[in-house]
Design a protein around this motif. Sequence first.
Motif, mmCIF file in Angstrom:
data_model
loop_
_atom_site.group_PDB
_atom_site.id
_atom_site.type_symbol
_atom_site.label_atom_id
_atom_site.label_comp_id
_atom_site.label_asym_id
_atom_site.label_seq_id
_atom_site.Cartn_x
_atom_site.Cartn_y
_atom_site.Cartn_z
ATOM 1 N N GLY A 107 0.811 -1.191 0.000
ATOM 2 C CA GLY A 107 0.000 0.000 0.000
ATOM 3 C C GLY A 107 0.852 1.252 0.000
ATOM 4 N N ARG A 108 0.206 2.366 0.266
ATOM 5 C CA ARG A 108 0.858 3.663 0.244
ATOM 6 C C ARG A 108 0.933 4.209 1.663
ATOM 7 N NH1 ARG A 108 2.560 6.425 -4.808
ATOM 8 N NH2 ARG A 108 1.658 5.200 -6.472
ATOM 9 N N SER A 109 2.093 4.150 2.276
ATOM 10 C CA SER A 109 2.289 4.695 3.607
ATOM 11 C C SER A 109 2.217 6.215 3.552
ATOM 12 C CB SER A 109 3.651 4.255 4.156
ATOM 13 O OG SER A 109 4.042 5.067 5.233
ATOM 14 N N PRO A 110 1.411 6.863 4.413
ATOM 15 C CA PRO A 110 1.347 8.335 4.404
ATOM 16 C C PRO A 110 2.714 8.970 4.617
ATOM 17 C CG PRO A 110 -0.438 7.404 5.729
ATOM 18 C CD PRO A 110 0.467 6.274 5.369
ATOM 19 N N GLU A 111 3.522 8.396 5.497
ATOM 20 C CA GLU A 111 4.845 8.962 5.757
ATOM 21 C C GLU A 111 5.729 8.890 4.513
ATOM 22 O OE1 GLU A 111 8.688 8.285 8.730
ATOM 23 O OE2 GLU A 111 7.177 6.726 8.484
ATOM 24 N N THR A 170 4.733 8.573 1.429
ATOM 25 C CA THR A 170 4.147 9.440 0.405
ATOM 26 C C THR A 170 4.607 10.877 0.594
ATOM 27 O OG1 THR A 170 2.190 8.037 0.162
ATOM 28 C CG2 THR A 170 1.988 10.329 -0.533
ATOM 29 N N ARG A 171 4.592 11.333 1.847
ATOM 30 C CA ARG A 171 5.017 12.702 2.131
ATOM 31 C C ARG A 171 6.505 12.891 1.812
ATOM 32 N NH1 ARG A 171 2.842 13.057 6.585
ATOM 33 N NH2 ARG A 171 4.542 12.464 7.976
ATOM 34 N N LEU A 172 7.336 11.911 2.184
ATOM 35 C CA LEU A 172 8.770 12.020 1.912
ATOM 36 C C LEU A 172 9.047 12.035 0.409
ATOM 37 C CD1 LEU A 172 10.269 9.641 4.638
ATOM 38 C CD2 LEU A 172 10.462 12.134 4.531
ATOM 39 N N LEU A 173 8.331 11.190 -0.331
ATOM 40 C CA LEU A 173 8.531 11.164 -1.774
ATOM 41 C C LEU A 173 8.099 12.490 -2.400
ATOM 42 C CD1 LEU A 173 9.387 9.546 -4.230
ATOM 43 C CD2 LEU A 173 7.068 8.639 -4.382
ATOM 44 N N ALA A 174 6.984 13.050 -1.927
ATOM 45 C CA ALA A 174 6.545 14.356 -2.424
ATOM 46 C C ALA A 174 7.576 15.434 -2.104
ATOM 47 C CB ALA A 174 5.194 14.720 -1.806
ATOM 48 N N GLN A 175 8.167 15.368 -0.924
ATOM 49 C CA GLN A 175 9.191 16.349 -0.556
ATOM 50 C C GLN A 175 10.431 16.207 -1.429
ATOM 51 O OE1 GLN A 175 9.569 15.421 3.600
ATOM 52 N NE2 GLN A 175 7.833 16.692 4.219
ATOM 53 N N LEU A 176 10.771 14.972 -1.803
ATOM 54 C CA LEU A 176 11.891 14.779 -2.728
ATOM 55 C C LEU A 176 11.546 15.312 -4.113
ATOM 56 C CD1 LEU A 176 13.559 11.278 -2.203
ATOM 57 C CD2 LEU A 176 14.595 13.532 -1.987
ATOM 58 N N GLU A 228 13.304 17.236 8.677
ATOM 59 C CA GLU A 228 14.002 16.325 9.591
ATOM 60 C C GLU A 228 13.209 16.081 10.867
ATOM 61 O OE1 GLU A 228 18.594 15.453 10.671
ATOM 62 O OE2 GLU A 228 17.975 17.557 10.608
ATOM 63 N N THR A 229 12.521 17.090 11.355
ATOM 64 C CA THR A 229 11.744 16.935 12.589
ATOM 65 C C THR A 229 10.337 16.416 12.334
ATOM 66 O OG1 THR A 229 11.031 19.257 12.474
ATOM 67 C CG2 THR A 229 13.038 18.766 13.734
ATOM 68 N N GLY A 230 9.919 16.352 11.038
ATOM 69 C CA GLY A 230 8.570 15.902 10.726
ATOM 70 C C GLY A 230 7.519 16.969 10.950
ATOM 71 N N HIS A 231 7.924 18.224 11.075
ATOM 72 C CA HIS A 231 6.991 19.322 11.328
ATOM 73 C C HIS A 231 6.145 19.609 10.093
ATOM 74 C CE1 HIS A 231 5.398 23.180 12.680
ATOM 75 N NE2 HIS A 231 5.815 23.704 11.547
ATOM 76 N N THR A 232 4.863 19.806 10.281
ATOM 77 C CA THR A 232 3.969 20.238 9.216
ATOM 78 C C THR A 232 3.218 21.475 9.692
ATOM 79 O OG1 THR A 232 2.216 18.762 10.023
ATOM 80 C CG2 THR A 232 3.682 17.908 8.294
ATOM 81 N N GLY A 233 2.658 22.172 8.749
ATOM 82 C CA GLY A 233 1.968 23.402 9.095
ATOM 83 C C GLY A 233 2.593 24.578 8.373
ATOM 84 N N PRO A 234 1.979 25.747 8.477
ATOM 85 C CA PRO A 234 2.478 26.932 7.760
ATOM 86 C C PRO A 234 3.938 27.220 8.090
ATOM 87 C CG PRO A 234 0.320 27.345 8.739
ATOM 88 C CD PRO A 234 0.775 26.026 9.277
ATOM 89 N N THR A 235 4.691 27.551 7.060
ATOM 90 C CA THR A 235 6.101 27.899 7.213
ATOM 91 C C THR A 235 6.334 29.264 6.597
ATOM 92 O OG1 THR A 235 6.716 25.559 7.056
ATOM 93 C CG2 THR A 235 8.464 27.179 6.719
ATOM 94 N N ALA A 236 6.706 30.210 7.418
ATOM 95 C CA ALA A 236 6.936 31.571 6.936
ATOM 96 C C ALA A 236 8.298 31.649 6.262
ATOM 97 C CB ALA A 236 6.863 32.559 8.100
ATOM 98 N N ALA A 295 4.871 21.805 4.165
ATOM 99 C CA ALA A 295 3.888 22.197 5.172
ATOM 100 C C ALA A 295 2.631 21.340 5.157
ATOM 101 C CB ALA A 295 3.497 23.658 4.968
ATOM 102 N N SER A 296 2.376 20.627 4.059
ATOM 103 C CA SER A 296 1.126 19.882 3.929
ATOM 104 C C SER A 296 1.157 18.612 4.779
ATOM 105 C CB SER A 296 0.887 19.518 2.464
ATOM 106 O OG SER A 296 -0.284 18.747 2.337
ATOM 107 N N PRO A 297 0.205 18.439 5.713
ATOM 108 C CA PRO A 297 0.182 17.229 6.540
ATOM 109 C C PRO A 297 -0.374 16.018 5.808
ATOM 110 C CG PRO A 297 -1.640 18.657 7.138
ATOM 111 C CD PRO A 297 -0.857 19.398 6.085
#
Length: 647
Positions: A231-235, A237-243, A279-287, A313-315
């Motif tokens: 399947g598609r692990s959310p974690e 998926t997020r890392l691949l999108a960030q790459l 690296e910290t796994g933080h999501t949310g708005p980033t100024a 930033a996208s969770p």
Amino acid sequence: MSREFPIGLTPPDWLVRNLQPQQAPVNWPAVARAAVALALPLVIGLATGHPAYGALASMGGLSGVIGDTADAYRMRILNIAVPQLFGAVGVTLGTLVYGHGWYAVAAVTGVALLSGMISTIGAVASVSGLLLLLNCVVGAGLPLPRPWWLAPLLMTGGGLLVLLLALLAWPLRSGVPERAAVAATYRTVAALLAVSGTDRAEEYEDARRNVTHSLNQSYDLILARRARHHGRSPELTRLLAQLNAVTPVVEAAPAAHWSSRPLPAQIPAAVRHLAQAVETGHTGPTALDLPVPVSETARAVDHALRHMAEVVASPDLDPRGIDDRLGRPATLGIRTARAARNVVLSAGSWRYGLRLAVCIGIAQALVSLIPVPRSYWVALTITFVLKPDFGSVFSRALLRALGTVVGLVLAAVVLAEIPLGWWDVPAMLVLAPLIPALTPRGYGYQTAAITPVILLLSHILNHQGTALLLPRLTDSLLGCAIALIAGYLLWPESWRTRVGDRLADAVADTAAYVEAAFGPAADLAARARMRRRLYRDLSVIRTEFQRALTEPPPTGRRAAAWWPLVVAVERIVDATTAARVRVKHGAQPPSTAEITQIVRQLGELSEGVRSAETLIPVRTDLTGPADSVLEPLRQEVAAARSIASPH
């Protein structure tokens, strides 16, 4: 005060390159695991009254320590467990043919052929083939404890102890290595942006290669994990999108560099800030404190960075919208069948396998005819030296000989001063950590660290002490000589086949990339994969050239002559990417005639490289509008042709 060598005593460049240590950080967790994994079996063996059993388990642990190089926990399972399985098969086969004369020679030679062939599949298969042959040689050359299954069990248990230690922190740090890899890629991108547009051309080239290397590692890590994940692990998926979000920034960097205007300091600072969030796994708005873009290049960088920040930033991300920029790996069964077919049908795999088999066969036949103390060390040396995927055979033979001499000096002190028994444990606690600490420095350093460990374990098995030193030196030098003569000098590989054809293919792929970049609209993901594969191929070619530079003339001299062409092709790809980004953000598109002219010139360059043995410069004139986005690309193509075109 430093003194210069007299002209006649100046060491040649290829020798200096061989002896120069590589810069690499010390992996302290691996150092600690090596100490425990090699010393604990000795403790158990001494405590139970079977020190030889403990030494065999430590030998298995040694192979696990050598393979303990992966950061991600799932990759550690592959890197350690799979080779241990092949090692168990190898020692079993060796044990079964021990003492059977020419049957043993034939069996070990056949295993050498198989080992060399499967080494062409990939990194894990290469280490697996290495252990298959190493343990087969040990089993065929040493009287191991009976019954036949005891030695494989002990050696495999020692290797699995390394794996157990490597996985202890998995429940607490699951996903951390993957995030760290992606964050490290972001930081290499920040370093690239920091030097883009400056006059520090060499720093820019180094930074761009660091980005390519880091992207390759991160994609390999993430995609390999996804291939084994149902399947598609959310974690993931997020890392691949960030790459994937790195790609627009990396494409914008050449455009910024070709503009010759340094980027504001806020831009690389913003990428470093995003790396920390990854690296910290933080999501949310980033100024992000980004300057207002005032040019097409600045708009490209600004757009790419804002997209990167949005992804970080996208969770929650829709897996269906995430594409694998290198192509998602096929299932394990399909990849296994494909690898087996390639091994059987590949001329390269047969060539590697035959080289290794010939050398091992000569060594086994020689020690069968001539009494040689500890004769299995000859074949072990050949196995380590004659691994074509591990680097230049000549360089490894040289470094093996020098490293063995240094290791024997240290081993002489240990064997002469430390009594057999419980004192072997603290000695191992000191010696074992040197292996992971020195291995990244180079093969000679690794050999110097492994040699005293091997001799200490051999001393525990046969109680020969310092009497092991001279046979070890003799057998190592004999093995290096066989590898150099039968595996190197008698197999003169064509320079054109080894490097020229691969470089010619890269130039042809560059021509296709130019067409895709400025031709009719195509799939963006396909174009991104094309560029990524091109950079990856050029990285492999650069590594091959760097290996060739460590060889003596004429190979090293020829590599030095061709080196500027490798750099020129990399600059052509950069210039193409820069022009494509400028067009995307408002610059006037080039005409079809301009594109056709450059593609034709690259095609001629590819054919010239494929047919040339030496480089003969010729004048090449490319004309076009001076204000065209392709003008820098024309200049780079002309420069490459002036380097590489034959008569």
